[in-house]
Design a protein around this motif. Structure first.
Motif, short mmCIF file in Angstrom:
data_model
loop_
_atom_site.label_atom_id
_atom_site.label_comp_id
_atom_site.label_asym_id
_atom_site.label_seq_id
_atom_site.Cartn_x
_atom_site.Cartn_y
_atom_site.Cartn_z
N ALA A 1 0.84 -1.08 0.08
CA ALA A 1 0.14 -0.06 -0.14
C ALA A 1 0.83 1.29 0.05
CB ALA A 1 -0.70 0.02 1.21
N VAL A 2 2.10 1.37 -0.65
CA VAL A 2 2.79 2.58 -0.92
C VAL A 2 2.54 3.06 -1.96
CG1 VAL A 2 5.16 3.09 -1.01
CG2 VAL A 2 4.62 1.58 0.52
N VAL A 3 2.18 4.32 -1.92
CA VAL A 3 1.81 5.38 -3.27
C VAL A 3 3.23 5.57 -3.98
CG1 VAL A 3 0.69 7.48 -3.94
CG2 VAL A 3 -0.12 5.90 -1.96
N MET A 4 3.13 5.56 -5.33
CA MET A 4 4.33 5.90 -5.96
C MET A 4 3.90 7.18 -6.74
SD MET A 4 5.41 2.37 -7.86
CE MET A 4 6.84 2.91 -8.94
N HIS A 5 4.70 8.01 -6.29
CA HIS A 5 4.48 9.42 -7.04
C HIS A 5 5.53 9.82 -7.85
CE1 HIS A 5 4.11 14.06 -6.10
NE2 HIS A 5 3.71 13.89 -7.23
N ARG A 6 5.18 9.44 -9.25
CA ARG A 6 6.12 9.66 -10.23
C ARG A 6 6.05 11.14 -10.84
NH1 ARG A 6 8.17 5.77 -12.96
NH2 ARG A 6 6.39 4.34 -12.47
N LEU A 7 7.20 11.65 -10.69
CA LEU A 7 7.56 13.07 -10.92
C LEU A 7 7.58 13.35 -12.43
CD1 LEU A 7 10.11 13.65 -7.99
CD2 LEU A 7 7.64 14.14 -7.90
N PRO A 8 7.41 14.71 -12.86
CA PRO A 8 7.53 15.06 -14.30
C PRO A 8 9.08 14.72 -14.66
CG PRO A 8 6.03 16.59 -13.15
CD PRO A 8 6.87 15.87 -12.14
N PRO A 9 9.38 14.65 -15.91
CA PRO A 9 10.74 14.64 -16.29
C PRO A 9 11.47 15.92 -16.16
CG PRO A 9 9.19 14.69 -18.56
CD PRO A 9 8.40 14.48 -17.18
N PHE A 10 12.65 16.07 -15.99
CA PHE A 10 13.66 17.30 -16.05
C PHE A 10 13.13 18.16 -15.10
CE2 PHE A 10 12.93 15.83 -20.52
CZ PHE A 10 14.28 15.30 -20.74
N GLN A 11 12.68 17.74 -13.85
CA GLN A 11 12.56 18.40 -12.75
C GLN A 11 13.08 18.07 -11.54
OE1 GLN A 11 8.53 19.71 -12.17
NE2 GLN A 11 8.20 19.68 -14.44
N PRO A 12 14.39 17.95 -11.57
CA PRO A 12 15.17 17.25 -10.42
C PRO A 12 14.68 18.05 -8.90
CG PRO A 12 16.47 18.74 -11.65
CD PRO A 12 15.45 18.58 -12.42
N HIS A 13 14.32 19.28 -9.02
CA HIS A 13 14.10 19.90 -7.73
C HIS A 13 12.73 19.38 -7.04
CE1 HIS A 13 11.46 21.92 -10.61
NE2 HIS A 13 10.67 22.31 -9.42
N ARG A 14 12.13 18.51 -7.78
CA ARG A 14 10.99 18.07 -7.03
C ARG A 14 11.39 16.94 -6.16
NH1 ARG A 14 6.28 18.94 -10.42
NH2 ARG A 14 4.95 17.59 -8.69
N LYS A 15 12.56 16.35 -6.27
CA LYS A 15 12.94 15.53 -5.15
C LYS A 15 14.41 15.91 -4.89
CE LYS A 15 14.13 12.08 -9.05
NZ LYS A 15 15.57 12.35 -9.34
N GLY A 16 14.53 16.96 -4.60
CA GLY A 16 16.17 17.81 -4.34
C GLY A 16 16.65 17.29 -3.34
N LYS A 17 16.14 16.43 -2.28
CA LYS A 17 16.96 15.74 -1.03
C LYS A 17 17.91 14.89 -1.56
CE LYS A 17 13.79 17.49 2.31
NZ LYS A 17 12.41 17.27 3.10
N VAL A 18 17.37 13.86 -2.32
CA VAL A 18 18.16 12.70 -2.93
C VAL A 18 19.00 13.27 -3.82
CG1 VAL A 18 16.46 12.10 -4.67
CG2 VAL A 18 17.98 10.49 -3.78
N GLU A 19 18.73 14.34 -4.68
CA GLU A 19 19.78 14.78 -5.62
C GLU A 19 20.95 15.86 -4.93
OE1 GLU A 19 19.73 14.86 -8.96
OE2 GLU A 19 17.57 14.10 -9.36
N ARG A 20 20.53 16.30 -3.82
CA ARG A 20 21.64 16.97 -3.19
C ARG A 20 22.53 15.99 -2.44
NH1 ARG A 20 25.49 18.71 -1.97
NH2 ARG A 20 26.01 20.68 -0.97
N LEU A 21 21.85 14.88 -1.93
CA LEU A 21 22.93 13.74 -1.42
C LEU A 21 23.62 13.08 -2.50
CD1 LEU A 21 23.49 12.03 0.84
CD2 LEU A 21 21.57 10.37 0.16
N ASN A 22 23.21 13.11 -3.71
CA ASN A 22 24.13 12.45 -4.78
C ASN A 22 25.21 13.32 -4.94
OD1 ASN A 22 22.73 10.06 -5.01
ND2 ASN A 22 21.37 11.04 -6.58
N LEU A 23 25.02 14.73 -5.00
CA LEU A 23 26.13 15.79 -5.14
C LEU A 23 27.01 15.49 -3.98
CD1 LEU A 23 27.46 17.89 -6.68
CD2 LEU A 23 25.84 19.61 -5.37
#
Length: 529
Positions: A255-277
């Motif tokens: 029962a986990v909801v998958m929130h698929r984000l629009p393409p080319f918008q990394p700021h919508r999941k900015g915490k994991v993007e910042r961790l990768n950096l």
């Protein structure tokens, strides 16, 4: 800035004039205003002089951009100097600039306009166009997004929301076989505490690496760390690995909801993007084989490790030499140590100087846990294999289990954890058969259990064969004629029994005995009888 200064001056003068009208104006008031506005006391007294004595400053007329000016800004890709040259050429009647004619739609729009200087145009564009509008025509969509302002989501409670991402690491490593490659990493970050809950490193991104990272993030192991819970929502991008049917089925089961984000918008999941950096800046940049390092004039990396195709091939052929890329297994060990340090020791600015572990422990939000036995069958990659005589061959290893005995040639489904070759789960359809282990890594107890199961199966099958043979002999006994009565024989009907004498019935029974059914005949028998 000049407009703001003029407004401040008018406000200060109005207040001082009120004090003077009330008869309470002092030199201290003037001194305070002078210090606040950054001017001398004499200047403030001059502001308070009679309106007739005040110098009247003529304001410079402001140039307003026309629609043609904006179209020219887009045509010349944000180059205001080129725009100014073209505008001057049109007003001078020349119509050409830099050896090329000015487009007709610009010539028509600028016809009859007044001349302005380059600085005036620059000031006008700087005042009327936002940085995002200017960057959109100069560098494109990436520039516009860099100048944009985004909404920030409030931090979720611990364990409620994940952010997941795939990233090809800028690092050359050696896989178990083949030439050097740049591996892929899947990371899972908790939205509320920014903890690195799960990760997986793979040669190529697959749904198996997604399962590995998600299983690590969900599994609760108190002896290792307090992390681990089933989230309510997962933010992912458009990666095909996240869209796999088995991934959606596993998350949907929980029962986990998958929130698929629009393409080319990394700021919508900015915490994991910042961790990768952060991973790239703090860990990968310090390792040999970092492809983001400095290069020489020909584009080759400085240092002992090169990232050209030939260099990668040569590194794979001479993998044992010192100074080459590190093996992927060693990198995984290094990253595991770094991840533990990041979660437990590194203070995070966005967490008020706390570590992710401290933020997790101080959050009183309840968590949903799941047992490792239930999770084992959900978060595993799957593939089909045929059971061979020596077991199930998978990733250069052969897996066996007592339950596989006697199933040679059967097609089964195996589920496995990438980078974990200690065991696989074997399924026949939807039925879980067993957990299989590599042949060369069996413990003495597992080896003895396999042999004992083989002996038990052989004994069971032997007993079944003897039971079947005994049943067959009982079925053939009435046809041998040894003491069988007419009623016991299924080969003589009731009508025949009433019509014949005992002698005739004995002869008929002998003629239809088992020997004739087997195709054997008595050479002394009368063929006419």
């Amino acid at each position: 800035m000049a407009k703001i200064a003029a407004e401040v001056r008018r406000t200060a003068v109005a207040r001082l004039e009120e004090l003077r009208a009330d008869g309470v104006l002092t030199a201290g008031h003037v001194r305070t205003v002078a210090q606040s506005t950054g001017v001398s006391e004499r200047t403030v007294w001059r502001w308070l002089s009679s309106p007739a004595a005040r110098p009247v400053r003529q304001s410079r007329p402001r140039y307003l951009l026309s629609e043609t000016d904006r179209e020219a800004f887009a045509f010349y890709r944000g180059n205001i100097a080129a725009l100014h040259r073209a505008r001057q050429a049109v007003l001078a009647g020349d119509g050409t600039t830099a050896g090329a004619p000015v487009p007709p739609f610009l010539s028509e729009g600028w016809a009859g306009g007044r001349p302005v200087t380059l600085r005036t145009l620059q000031r006008a564009f700087g005042q009327e166009l936002t940085p995002a509008e200017q960057a959109a025509w100069r560098t494109g969509e990436s520039g516009r997004r860099a100048a944009a302002v985004y909404l920030k989501r409030p931090d979720a409670l611990r364990g409620r929301c994940w952010e997941m991402d795939h990233k090809q690491l800028p690092l050359v490593v050696l896989p178990p076989k083949g030439k050097a490659i740049c591996p892929w990493m899947t990371t899972v970050v908790d939205d509320g505490t920014r903890a690195l809950l799960g990760w997986a490193v793979a040669i190529t991104p697959t749904s198996g690496t997604v399962f590995t990272a998600m299983r690590m993030a969900m599994l609760h192991e108190p002896e290792a760390s307090p992390f681990g819970a089933v989230p309510e929502r997962v933010r992912i991008d458009q990666g095909l690995e996240f869209a796999a049917d088995d991934v959606e089925a596993a998350l949907g089961t929980l029962a986990v909801v998958m929130h698929r984000l629009p393409p080319f918008q990394p700021h919508r999941k900015g915490k994991v993007e910042r961790l990768n950096l952060t991973i790239e800046q703090m860990l990968i940049s310090q390792l040999p084989g970092f492809t983001g390092g400095p290069r020489d004039a020909s584009g080759k990396l400085y240092g002992p490790v090169k990232d050209s195709v030939a260099a990668k091939q040569a590194a794979g052929e001479a993998s044992g030499e010192a100074g080459g890329p590190m093996r992927i297994e060693r990198f995984v060990d290094r990253f595991a140590l770094w991840a533990r340090w990041y979660n437990t020791e590194r203070p995070h600015r966005m967490l008020g100087g706390r570590t992710p572990l401290q933020a997790w422990m101080e959050d009183p939000a309840p968590l949903r846990r799941i047992g490792s036995d239930r999770l084992r069958h959900l978060m595993l990659a799957s593939t089909d294999r045929t059971i061979q005589k020596d077991g199930i061959s998978f990733q250069s290893l052969t897996y066996v289990a007592p339950e596989l005995y006697g199933r040679g040639g059967q097609r089964v489904q195996i589920r496995y954890m990438p980078h974990d070759d200690r065991q696989i789960e074997v399924y026949a359809g939807t039925e879980h058969l067993c957990t299989a282990y590599p042949t060369g890594q069996l413990t003495p107890e597992q080896t003895e259990a396999f042999r004992e199961h083989a002996r038990a199966e052989a004994k069971r099958l032997g007993a079944e064969r003897r039971k079947a043979a005994k049943r067959a002999r009982r079925e053939l006994a009435p046809m041998t004629g040894d003491g069988a009565t007419p009623a016991e024989s299924r080969l003589v009907s009731a009508a025949d029994g009433r019509a014949r004498t005992q002698h005739d019935r004995d002869q008929a029974l002998a003629a239809k005995a088992s020997t004739s059914l087997l195709g054997l005949t008595d050479p002394t028998a009368d063929p006419e009888s």
